[in-house]
Enzyme design. Structure first.
Site, PDB file in Angstrom:
ATOM      1  N   GLY A   8       0.828  -1.515  -0.070  1.00  0.00           N
ATOM      2  CA  GLY A   8      -0.296   0.001  -0.299  1.00  0.00           C
ATOM      3  C   GLY A   8       0.631   1.104   0.143  1.00  0.00           C
ATOM      4  O   GLY A   8       0.615   2.343   0.293  1.00  0.00           O
ATOM      5  N   GLY A  11       0.081   5.525  -1.244  1.00  0.00           N
ATOM      6  CA  GLY A  11      -0.546   5.820  -0.597  1.00  0.00           C
ATOM      7  C   GLY A  11      -0.488   7.616   0.379  1.00  0.00           C
ATOM      8  O   GLY A  11       0.999   7.581   0.146  1.00  0.00           O
ATOM      9  N   GLN A  12      -1.564   7.936   1.178  1.00  0.00           N
ATOM     10  CA  GLN A  12      -0.497   9.460   2.185  1.00  0.00           C
ATOM     11  C   GLN A  12       0.330   8.187   3.164  1.00  0.00           C
ATOM     12  O   GLN A  12       1.109   9.756   2.540  1.00  0.00           O
ATOM     13  CB  GLN A  12      -2.009   9.564   2.814  1.00  0.00           C
ATOM     14  CG  GLN A  12      -1.572  11.301   3.170  1.00  0.00           C
ATOM     15  CD  GLN A  12      -3.032  11.808   4.333  1.00  0.00           C
ATOM     16  OE1 GLN A  12      -4.097  10.662   4.282  1.00  0.00           O
ATOM     17  NE2 GLN A  12      -2.583  12.672   4.668  1.00  0.00           N
ATOM     18  N   ASP A  52      -1.529  -7.054  -5.493  1.00  0.00           N
ATOM     19  CA  ASP A  52      -2.359  -6.805  -5.051  1.00  0.00           C
ATOM     20  C   ASP A  52      -2.681  -8.000  -3.976  1.00  0.00           C
ATOM     21  O   ASP A  52      -2.490  -9.364  -3.737  1.00  0.00           O
ATOM     22  CB  ASP A  52      -3.830  -8.025  -5.838  1.00  0.00           C
ATOM     23  CG  ASP A  52      -5.169  -7.135  -4.873  1.00  0.00           C
ATOM     24  OD1 ASP A  52      -4.905  -6.926  -4.670  1.00  0.00           O
ATOM     25  OD2 ASP A  52      -6.358  -8.034  -6.124  1.00  0.00           O
ATOM     26  N   TYR A 142     -15.227   0.479   8.688  1.00  0.00           N
ATOM     27  CA  TYR A 142     -13.409  -0.100   8.619  1.00  0.00           C
ATOM     28  C   TYR A 142     -13.271   0.720  10.314  1.00  0.00           C
ATOM     29  O   TYR A 142     -12.271   0.095  10.739  1.00  0.00           O
ATOM     30  CB  TYR A 142     -13.276   2.395   8.210  1.00  0.00           C
ATOM     31  CG  TYR A 142     -11.441   2.456   8.651  1.00  0.00           C
ATOM     32  CD1 TYR A 142     -10.874   2.094   7.792  1.00  0.00           C
ATOM     33  CD2 TYR A 142     -11.652   3.335   9.373  1.00  0.00           C
ATOM     34  CE1 TYR A 142      -9.351   2.167   8.080  1.00  0.00           C
ATOM     35  CE2 TYR A 142     -10.207   4.152   9.975  1.00  0.00           C
ATOM     36  CZ  TYR A 142      -9.096   3.543   8.642  1.00  0.00           C
ATOM     37  OH  TYR A 142      -7.868   3.861   9.185  1.00  0.00           O
ATOM     38  N   LYS A 146     -10.722  -2.586  11.896  1.00  0.00           N
ATOM     39  CA  LYS A 146      -9.753  -2.281  12.883  1.00  0.00           C
ATOM     40  C   LYS A 146      -9.703  -2.626  13.704  1.00  0.00           C
ATOM     41  O   LYS A 146      -8.507  -3.070  14.508  1.00  0.00           O
ATOM     42  CB  LYS A 146     -10.106  -0.194  13.068  1.00  0.00           C
ATOM     43  CG  LYS A 146      -8.864   0.494  11.551  1.00  0.00           C
ATOM     44  CD  LYS A 146      -7.900  -0.086  10.892  1.00  0.00           C
ATOM     45  CE  LYS A 146      -7.615  -0.010   9.911  1.00  0.00           C
ATOM     46  NZ  LYS A 146      -5.982   0.112   9.175  1.00  0.00           N
TER      47      LYS A 146
HETATM   48  P1  NAD Z   1      -4.261   5.781   1.491  1.00  0.00           P
HETATM   49  O1  NAD Z   1      -6.057   5.161   1.653  1.00  0.00           O
HETATM   50  O2  NAD Z   1      -3.583   6.714   1.822  1.00  0.00           O
HETATM   51  O3  NAD Z   1      -4.050   3.812   0.775  1.00  0.00           O
HETATM   52  C1  NAD Z   1      -3.620   2.741   0.396  1.00  0.00           C
HETATM   53  C2  NAD Z   1      -2.773   2.446   0.337  1.00  0.00           C
HETATM   54  O4  NAD Z   1      -3.311   1.141  -0.508  1.00  0.00           O
HETATM   55  C3  NAD Z   1      -3.776   2.986  -1.570  1.00  0.00           C
HETATM   56  O5  NAD Z   1      -2.324   3.577  -1.992  1.00  0.00           O
HETATM   57  C4  NAD Z   1      -4.051   2.390  -2.492  1.00  0.00           C
HETATM   58  O6  NAD Z   1      -3.677   1.808  -3.784  1.00  0.00           O
HETATM   59  C5  NAD Z   1      -3.465   0.345  -1.605  1.00  0.00           C
HETATM   60  N1  NAD Z   1      -4.118  -0.593  -2.088  1.00  0.00           N
HETATM   61  C6  NAD Z   1      -5.622  -0.403  -1.756  1.00  0.00           C
HETATM   62  N2  NAD Z   1      -5.390  -1.922  -1.947  1.00  0.00           N
HETATM   63  C7  NAD Z   1      -4.980  -2.761  -2.472  1.00  0.00           C
HETATM   64  C8  NAD Z   1      -4.706  -3.999  -2.381  1.00  0.00           C
HETATM   65  N3  NAD Z   1      -5.620  -5.232  -3.078  1.00  0.00           N
HETATM   66  N4  NAD Z   1      -3.152  -4.649  -3.124  1.00  0.00           N
HETATM   67  C9  NAD Z   1      -2.289  -3.372  -2.390  1.00  0.00           C
HETATM   68  N5  NAD Z   1      -2.548  -2.574  -2.445  1.00  0.00           N
HETATM   69  C10 NAD Z   1      -3.476  -1.599  -2.822  1.00  0.00           C
HETATM   70  O7  NAD Z   1      -4.387   4.567   3.409  1.00  0.00           O
HETATM   71  P2  NAD Z   1      -3.198   5.995   3.790  1.00  0.00           P
HETATM   72  O8  NAD Z   1      -3.920   6.959   4.712  1.00  0.00           O
HETATM   73  O9  NAD Z   1      -2.238   5.872   2.937  1.00  0.00           O
HETATM   74  O10 NAD Z   1      -3.500   4.474   5.276  1.00  0.00           O
HETATM   75  C11 NAD Z   1      -2.531   2.911   5.305  1.00  0.00           C
HETATM   76  C12 NAD Z   1      -2.688   2.322   6.775  1.00  0.00           C
HETATM   77  O11 NAD Z   1      -2.592   3.538   7.717  1.00  0.00           O
HETATM   78  C13 NAD Z   1      -4.362   2.241   6.173  1.00  0.00           C
HETATM   79  O12 NAD Z   1      -4.728   1.157   7.383  1.00  0.00           O
HETATM   80  C14 NAD Z   1      -5.197   3.724   7.720  1.00  0.00           C
HETATM   81  O13 NAD Z   1      -6.295   2.885   7.504  1.00  0.00           O
HETATM   82  C15 NAD Z   1      -4.603   4.263   8.669  1.00  0.00           C
HETATM   83  N6  NAD Z   1      -4.810   4.801   9.015  1.00  0.00           N
HETATM   84  C16 NAD Z   1      -4.544   6.139   8.144  1.00  0.00           C
HETATM   85  C17 NAD Z   1      -4.615   7.234   8.648  1.00  0.00           C
HETATM   86  C18 NAD Z   1      -4.927   8.660   7.529  1.00  0.00           C
HETATM   87  O14 NAD Z   1      -5.659   9.810   8.483  1.00  0.00           O
HETATM   88  N7  NAD Z   1      -3.891   8.681   6.450  1.00  0.00           N
HETATM   89  C19 NAD Z   1      -5.458   7.540  10.509  1.00  0.00           C
HETATM   90  C20 NAD Z   1      -5.505   6.186  10.201  1.00  0.00           C
HETATM   91  C21 NAD Z   1      -5.110   4.548  10.206  1.00  0.00           C
HETATM   92  N1  SER Z   2      -7.513   9.471   8.443  1.00  0.00           N
HETATM   93  C1  SER Z   2      -9.129   8.342   8.908  1.00  0.00           C
HETATM   94  C2  SER Z   2     -10.274   8.249   8.461  1.00  0.00           C
HETATM   95  O1  SER Z   2     -11.038   9.190   8.937  1.00  0.00           O
HETATM   96  C3  SER Z   2      -8.879   7.892  10.426  1.00  0.00           C
HETATM   97  O2  SER Z   2      -8.477   6.489  10.267  1.00  0.00           O
HETATM   98  O3  SER Z   2     -10.926   7.288   8.099  1.00  0.00           O
END
Ligand code: NAD
Ligand code: SER
Length: 318
Positions: A8, A11-12, A52, A142, A146
């Site tokens: 992943g 992503g962000q 994937d 979600y 989690k």
């Molecule tokens: P994001 O949505 O920006 O990135 C997720 C990435 O996963 C994407 O690039 C997507 O293409 C990839 N992905 C989706 N399906 C996939 C698959 N089948 N196989 C491989 N890759 C796949 O999410 P993020 O913000 O980078 O978050 C990463 C983790 O941190 C997640 O578990 C999220 O729940 C957790 N999280 C994020 C935040 C936040 O504010 N960003 C807050 C709390 C928890």
């Molecule tokens: N930033 C995330 C959301 O809003 C928290 O896990 O889903």
């Protein structure tokens, strides 16, 4: 040499975590992966593989062939997108984690990182300084995924000795890449509109306080937790992590100090109900006590950096 796979990566979080992993662990070989097909590999010096995570056989083959022994599992569907497609959110968030935990149980993976979220809490959770151990009862798919994931992490640790570590991230704010469909995304979107000299329509009400964190703090917390001697860690579900709590109005007023013409209006949508079920602020005393967590970024500092760095060309609707 440790070999690390980030799943992943595009992503962000992944886009910011990978360069920092390379910097902090020059002795580790890092691989980036995501379901996305990318034309140019933007991870300097890090091989990229399109994978994937739900394709269990390919995932397993890659990990065995490359002798990967550490995984950061970031692929997931976040809160707002999850409510639009609950089946896929449950499938992706659960099956990916169980596949990785099973590789830990087999002894293939020696260390695993998997993020949880403030979304594990629900409407019956104490809202102010939410404790590490408290009523949970999340009411989004979600959050349910989690919380179930946290219980699986604790279970695999206890029954099979798997070294899996986790943080309950607050809403994360960054300029490197756009957020992926969460309830806290307003706190990133607002900077693009402000920088483009547009007014912002916020999808949460003005006084909705939520726990938030600047990405650099979240990445540092992740790496510090992963570097800590395992014997010092007592929480095997996921650690509470606190940064800065603020409302849309607090954020707007801070941005307005830099851009006096900036204006906001509030038009709450379905994400308001999700935000209302989450804490206002977090008690992260276990993180402070066990691995010496201390956040660095205040609201003022974060706003200044975001305004200096957001690139409005990234915003699709501008
Ligand atoms: P994001 O949505 O920006 O990135 C997720 C990435 O996963 C994407 O690039 C997507 O293409 C990839 N992905 C989706 N399906 C996939 C698959 N089948 N196989 C491989 N890759 C796949 O999410 P993020 O913000 O980078 O978050 C990463 C983790 O941190 C997640 O578990 C999220 O729940 C957790 N999280 C994020 C935040 C936040 O504010 N960003 C807050 C709390 C928890
Ligand atoms: N930033 C995330 C959301 O809003 C928290 O896990 O889903």
């Amino acid at each position: 040499m440790n070999k690390v796979l980030v799943i992943g990566s595009c992503g962000q979080i992944g886009t910011e975590l990978i360069p920092e992993l390379c910097r902090v662990f020059p002795d580790k070989e890092i691989f980036a992966s995501d379901i996305k097909v990318i034309e140019n590999n933007f991870f300097t010096g890090v091989p990229y593989v399109q994978l994937d995570v739900l394709d269990k056989a390919s995932l397993r083959n890659f990990i065995l062939n490359k002798k990967i022994d550490e995984v950061y599992l970031l692929a997931a569907i976040l809160s707002a997108t999850g409510e639009k497609n609950p089946e896929l959110a449950w499938k992706l968030n659960m099956e990916s984690l169980l596949s990785i935990l099973d590789l830990g149980k087999e002894g293939v993976l020696k260390k695993i990182y998997w993020p949880s979220s403030i979304a594990v809490f629900g409407p019956n959770t104490p809202k102010i300084k939410t404790p590490q151990f408290t009523i949970m009862e999340p009411n989004t798919v979600y959050g349910i995924s989690k919380l179930a994931g946290e219980r699986w992490c604790a279970y695999y640790h206890e029954k099979f000795g798997v070294d899996v570590r986790s943080l309950r991230y607050p809403g994360l704010i960054s300029y490197g890449s756009l957020p992926g469909g969460g309830t806290t995304d307003y706190a990133v979107d607002i900077f693009y509109q402000a920088k483009a000299n547009l007014n912002y329509t916020c999808f949460l009400e003005e006084n909705t306080s939520l726990p938030m964190m600047y990405m650099k703090d979240a990445v540092r917390a992740t790496i510090e937790l992963m570097k800590t001697d395992r014997k010092k860690l007592s929480v095997h579900s996921s650690y509470n992590l606190a940064g800065i709590s603020f409302t849309p109005k607090d954020l707007f007023l801070e941005i307005k100090k830099h851009i006096p013409t900036f204006e906001i209006q509030y038009k709450a949508d379905f994400r308001q109900q999700i935000a209302d079920s989450w804490p206002d602020s977090i008690d992260d005393s276990y993180s402070v006590k066990e691995w010496f967590w201390k956040e660095e970024f205040t609201l003022e500092k974060m706003v200044k950096i975001m305004l200096e760095n957001v690139d409005i060309k990234k915003m699709s609707n501008i």
